[in-house]
Design a protein around this motif. Structure first.
Motif, mmCIF file in Angstrom:
data_model
loop_
_atom_site.group_PDB
_atom_site.id
_atom_site.type_symbol
_atom_site.label_atom_id
_atom_site.label_comp_id
_atom_site.label_asym_id
_atom_site.label_seq_id
_atom_site.Cartn_x
_atom_site.Cartn_y
_atom_site.Cartn_z
ATOM 1 N N MET A 113 -27.792 -3.354 -39.684
ATOM 2 C CA MET A 113 -29.099 -4.001 -39.574
ATOM 3 C C MET A 113 -30.135 -3.427 -40.528
ATOM 4 O O MET A 113 -31.121 -4.087 -40.854
ATOM 5 C CB MET A 113 -29.599 -3.940 -38.134
ATOM 6 N N GLY A 114 -29.930 -2.207 -40.999
ATOM 7 C CA GLY A 114 -30.850 -1.637 -41.990
ATOM 8 C C GLY A 114 -30.903 -2.490 -43.248
ATOM 9 O O GLY A 114 -31.966 -2.657 -43.860
ATOM 10 N N LEU A 115 -29.770 -3.047 -43.627
ATOM 11 C CA LEU A 115 -29.700 -3.937 -44.783
ATOM 12 C C LEU A 115 -30.565 -5.174 -44.559
ATOM 13 O O LEU A 115 -31.271 -5.631 -45.473
ATOM 14 C CB LEU A 115 -28.239 -4.344 -45.005
ATOM 15 N N ILE A 116 -30.540 -5.710 -43.345
ATOM 16 C CA ILE A 116 -31.304 -6.924 -43.033
ATOM 17 C C ILE A 116 -32.801 -6.612 -42.949
ATOM 18 O O ILE A 116 -33.635 -7.341 -43.501
ATOM 19 C CB ILE A 116 -30.810 -7.537 -41.709
ATOM 20 N N VAL A 117 -33.128 -5.515 -42.279
ATOM 21 C CA VAL A 117 -34.546 -5.143 -42.122
ATOM 22 C C VAL A 117 -35.182 -4.896 -43.490
ATOM 23 O O VAL A 117 -36.298 -5.366 -43.775
ATOM 24 C CB VAL A 117 -34.673 -3.889 -41.224
ATOM 25 N N LYS A 118 -34.473 -4.191 -44.340
ATOM 26 C CA LYS A 118 -35.005 -3.853 -45.668
ATOM 27 C C LYS A 118 -35.234 -5.093 -46.518
ATOM 28 O O LYS A 118 -36.153 -5.133 -47.351
ATOM 29 C CB LYS A 118 -34.042 -2.897 -46.368
ATOM 30 N N ASN A 119 -34.414 -6.121 -46.306
ATOM 31 C CA ASN A 119 -34.485 -7.321 -47.154
ATOM 32 C C ASN A 119 -34.937 -8.555 -46.379
ATOM 33 O O ASN A 119 -34.647 -9.681 -46.785
ATOM 34 C CB ASN A 119 -33.121 -7.569 -47.784
ATOM 35 N N ARG A 120 -35.649 -8.339 -45.264
ATOM 36 C CA ARG A 120 -36.005 -9.462 -44.394
ATOM 37 C C ARG A 120 -36.832 -10.532 -45.104
ATOM 38 O O ARG A 120 -36.740 -11.713 -44.767
ATOM 39 C CB ARG A 120 -36.749 -8.965 -43.155
#
Length: 525
Positions: A113-120
């Motif tokens: 989810m860090g990938l998604i949060v960073k690129n939201r």
């Protein structure tokens, strides 16, 4: 709908009916086929409830988990499309594939989810995220978030079952040249591929059957994990999911669960055999392993045999769902001695049922003499129709009505195919081909060689010359002496000997675990 379409829905329903008490195991916990079927139906219904509709594309970002196994079934069962995202791509390529696939929803483990949060801010095309999070953690995204375990709860939402010709899956090739290319497959194609694969796998020496315990080590994002999540459930096997790949834990699981069958690329087999606990883990397992994704070298096969592991080559591509050939025994070789039959396991194999395969040179089938080289072209009911949003590459792929693999091969007198090179990897020296895979196979048998890759370098006189990259513990002089032995015994021509032997501590790998020859070629510039 007549209720008997070749769909993922009917595949799972009949598997649960016939083997309802069989188990799927993940991290020491298990569900029966009956429980899995009930949960898969609930997940399908709840996907409808949160807004997923027919033809919506749902991306899955996870390791080889139980959630991923549910996704393989539940997403296609409502007529939506499963997009298995390559988690080894860099973030910019992950998002490129998601946009090109027209993803609407994401199913994801919380560890990503860090990938998604960073690129939201770049994910405005996503309508919802389904997170596998034990603690229902809060994530700072401007997108509706649902929790996976909630979607396994009972639901009375209705959905219309798909037609067998509806698209069920899509994913992207590993992209060794240029950006990754997308391919897709229908329910009908996946079921036919499963049926033909089971028929081929039932032959010796694999003898794939209901008593096997299987733990595939093919990432679930990679070409349907070679179809194993479908073939194994259809065939009623106990299925063990490995999760995130960790060699010591995998070996422990193999011993504990008494794994009898697996599938993997050569790199994974090499890693398992090199572990300090390998001998103890493989003791008395009678393990059968299908090797694909790259050529099975003789050296690695002999190491595996020393541990009591039966290895068999398989071959396919992202574009072919994937299985095209297997190194199983046909009627012409089955009565040969064990040592003679071992040679056929190392070949690319014979076509599985319903695969029409030709090896052609200048539009003519090559002679079955094991010497004449041509390109493999194929037809089968489950091949992709083309590349997503790329008409030009699709025309190249399907030139003259046959799928062109780009793999160069020979065919022996028994009908067994052996790939000798990729067109893009072939070394043409002085107007003649030097097959890199044959060189790699021989070099792999030299004591002290762990991994080997042979690539071409430019040469003013000969056009190209071979160079061997070696991971191992020996000298250049030892290698050259051994290569001359191969020449003296007639196994290779003298001009095949690589001009240079370059030692590396570690081979570069692609996202699917193959040795990345593109990186090695760049080192020679």
């Amino acid at each position: 709908m007549n209720g008997f379409d070749l769909t993922i829905n009917n595949l799972l329903e009949t598997a649960a009916r016939d083997n309802g008490d069989q188990k799927i195991v993940y991290m020491g916990k298990s569900v029966t086929y009956n429980e899995f079927y009930k949960n898969a139906l609930n997940l399908s219904r709840n996907l409808i409830r949160i807004g997923v509709r027919k033809n919506d594309v749902v991306a899955v970002i996870d390791y080889d988990s139980l959630m991923y196994m549910y996704a393989y079934y539940s997403i296609p069962m409502i007529g939506s499309i499963l997009h298995t995202v390559n988690i080894r791509y860099p973030p910019e390529i992950i998002f490129y594939t998601m946009q090109r696939a027209d993803d609407s929803y994401i199913m994801i483990d919380e560890s990503f989810m860090g990938l998604i949060v960073k690129n939201r801010d770049y994910l405005n095309f996503i309508k919802g995220i389904i997170v596998n999070s034990a603690g229902h953690r809060h994530f700072d995204v401007n997108i509706p978030v649902y929790y996976f375990d909630d979607l396994l709860k009972d639901s009375d939402a209705k959905f219309e079952e798909p037609d067998e010709n509806d698209t069920a899956t899509l994913f992207f090739t590993s992209g060794t040249t240029g950006l990754p290319k997308g391919v897709s497959f229908t329910h009908r194609q996946l079921v036919l591929h499963s049926i033909a694969s089971i028929a081929a796998l039932s032959n010796e020496p694999i003898k794939y059957n209901i008593n096997d315990v299987i733990m595939p080590l093919v990432p679930m994002f990679h070409v349907h994990a070679w179809g194993i999540p479908y073939t194994s459930i259809m065939n009623g096997l106990k299925y063990v999911l490995p999760g995130k790949y960790d060699v010591p834990r995998i070996l422990e699981t193999m011993a504990t669960e008494r794994i009898s069958m697996s599938a993997m690329v050569p790199t994974i087999l090499y890693m398992l055999l090199s572990d300090k606990n390998a001998k103890q883990a493989f003791q008395n397992l009678n393990l059968k392993v299908i090797i694909g994704g790259a050529a099975l070298s003789r050296g690695l096969a002999e190491r595996a045999r020393a541990y009591g592991i039966d290895v068999v080559s398989g071959y396919g591509m992202s574009e072919t769902a994937p299985i095209l050939t297997l190194g199983v025994y046909n009627r012409k070789v089955i009565n040969k001695s064990d040592e003679e039959k071992f040679e056929f396991r190392l070949k690319t194999g014979i076509p599985i049922p319903m695969v029409s395969l030709r090896v052609v040179n200048n539009n003519r089938d090559v002679e079955n003499n094991g010497k004449e080289i041509g390109e493999i072209i194929v037809r089968a009911p489950w091949l992709t129709k083309g590349y997503i949003k790329d008409e030009e590459k699709t025309r190249e792929l399907w030139k003259d009505g046959w799928l062109h693999t780009g793999d160069l091969a020979v065919v022996d007198e028994y009908g067994y195919v052996k790939i000798v090179d990729r067109e893009k990897d072939a070394i043409k020296s002085g107007g003649e081909f030097i097959p890199s895979l044959i060189l790699e196979d021989l070099i792999s048998t030299i004591s002290g060689v762990n991994e080997v890759a042979v690539v071409a370098k430019s040469d003013d006189k000969w056009g190209e010359r071979p160079v061997a990259f070696i991971n191992g513990n020996l000298s250049v002089e030892e290698l050259k002496l051994k290569m001359m032995e191969f020449v003296d015994t007639g196994r290779i021509a003298k001009f095949w000997i690589p001009d240079d032997f370059i030692f590396v501590n570690e081979m570069p790998k692609t996202s699917t675990g193959k040795i990345d020859k593109k990186v090695l070629r760049e080192k020679l510039r």
